[in-house]
Design a protein around this motif. Sequence first.
Motif, PDB file in Angstrom:
ATOM      1  N   ILE A 236      43.608  28.528  52.317  1.00  0.00           N
ATOM      2  CA  ILE A 236      42.330  28.389  51.616  1.00  0.00           C
ATOM      3  C   ILE A 236      42.587  28.216  50.121  1.00  0.00           C
ATOM      4  N   LEU A 237      41.650  27.579  49.440  1.00  0.00           N
ATOM      5  CA  LEU A 237      41.677  27.596  47.992  1.00  0.00           C
ATOM      6  C   LEU A 237      41.198  28.971  47.529  1.00  0.00           C
ATOM      7  N   ALA A 238      41.823  29.485  46.487  1.00  0.00           N
ATOM      8  CA  ALA A 238      41.455  30.804  45.970  1.00  0.00           C
ATOM      9  C   ALA A 238      41.815  30.867  44.496  1.00  0.00           C
ATOM     10  N   ALA A 239      41.199  31.813  43.809  1.00  0.00           N
ATOM     11  CA  ALA A 239      41.475  32.006  42.386  1.00  0.00           C
ATOM     12  C   ALA A 239      41.810  33.476  42.155  1.00  0.00           C
ATOM     13  N   PRO A 240      42.865  33.753  41.401  1.00  0.00           N
ATOM     14  CA  PRO A 240      43.231  35.150  41.145  1.00  0.00           C
ATOM     15  C   PRO A 240      42.141  35.865  40.353  1.00  0.00           C
ATOM     16  N   VAL A 241      41.914  37.126  40.682  1.00  0.00           N
ATOM     17  CA  VAL A 241      40.933  37.937  39.958  1.00  0.00           C
ATOM     18  C   VAL A 241      41.434  38.181  38.541  1.00  0.00           C
ATOM     19  N   ARG A 242      40.586  37.932  37.557  1.00  0.00           N
ATOM     20  CA  ARG A 242      40.977  38.085  36.159  1.00  0.00           C
ATOM     21  C   ARG A 242      40.396  39.333  35.508  1.00  0.00           C
ATOM     22  N   ASP A 243      39.241  39.758  35.987  1.00  0.00           N
ATOM     23  CA  ASP A 243      38.571  40.902  35.365  1.00  0.00           C
ATOM     24  C   ASP A 243      39.081  42.220  35.917  1.00  0.00           C
ATOM     25  N   THR A 244      38.877  43.288  35.150  1.00  0.00           N
ATOM     26  CA  THR A 244      39.187  44.628  35.645  1.00  0.00           C
ATOM     27  C   THR A 244      38.221  44.956  36.777  1.00  0.00           C
ATOM     28  N   MET A 245      38.758  45.442  37.890  1.00  0.00           N
ATOM     29  CA  MET A 245      37.957  45.735  39.073  1.00  0.00           C
ATOM     30  C   MET A 245      37.733  47.236  39.208  1.00  0.00           C
ATOM     31  N   LYS A 246      36.488  47.629  39.462  1.00  0.00           N
ATOM     32  CA  LYS A 246      36.133  49.031  39.631  1.00  0.00           C
ATOM     33  C   LYS A 246      35.594  49.273  41.036  1.00  0.00           C
ATOM     34  N   ARG A 247      35.954  50.420  41.614  1.00  0.00           N
ATOM     35  CA  ARG A 247      35.370  50.846  42.881  1.00  0.00           C
ATOM     36  C   ARG A 247      34.360  51.940  42.593  1.00  0.00           C
TER      37      ARG A 247
END
Length: 232
Positions: free
Chosen positions: A135-146
């Motif tokens: 699949i085409l995909a883009a790496p996550v760039r932002d800080t991720m919060k749970r």
Amino acid sequence: MLNNPRSIIAIVPAAGVGSRMGADKPKQYLMLGQQSILAHTLDALLAHSEIDLVVVALHPEDKYFSKLPQSQHPKLTQVIGGEERADSVLAALDYAQTLNPNAWALVHDAARPCVSHEDITQLIESVHIHPQGAILAAPVRDTMKRSDASGHIVSTVDRALLWHALTPQFFPVSSLRSHLSAALAAHVSITDEASAMEWAGVMPGLVQGRMDNIKVTHPDDLQLAALFMSQK
């Protein structure tokens, strides 16, 4: 050409693609510049030299598609889709299976009009590295919060191995059809084609695509998509 094992059939599920964004018609028919979102999407697929056929899965009561100039393109056909995206993809796969069970399916969102030919080509060529599909995909760039259920931050998630799933998603017609059908029969929640393959134990590849391959979901996205398209 559809008898070639490397035949590529693009599938566009357009029977149900989310909200109407406050408009009087499905969002894929909203205007983006001089033509609709769906028309731009189809133009990108129809003009790609390696795509042999484009199959659009439509709602049975669709009254807009036949008015698009692209609906008369010799490289395009249509089928009746289902209530959910996965049902529409499966209907198109059933049709593709009758044409060439050895073909590959390139499934692309109707509301992603900014997809580039370079990304499509890169995904198609990835078959040499990912013969199971990718699949085409883009790496996550932002800080991720749970968060917890109350909306409080529980932890910061390491984004190093996180990706945004994009489309197209590229898999053999026969295997995608088999795994998607089985997943739906088992009442598995299928959010994209890759999730059906993952459920079946297949590990799809990731091909990094452009961040401007956005999905038009909110009214503001129309302005952003128009900006991206004006720069191409």
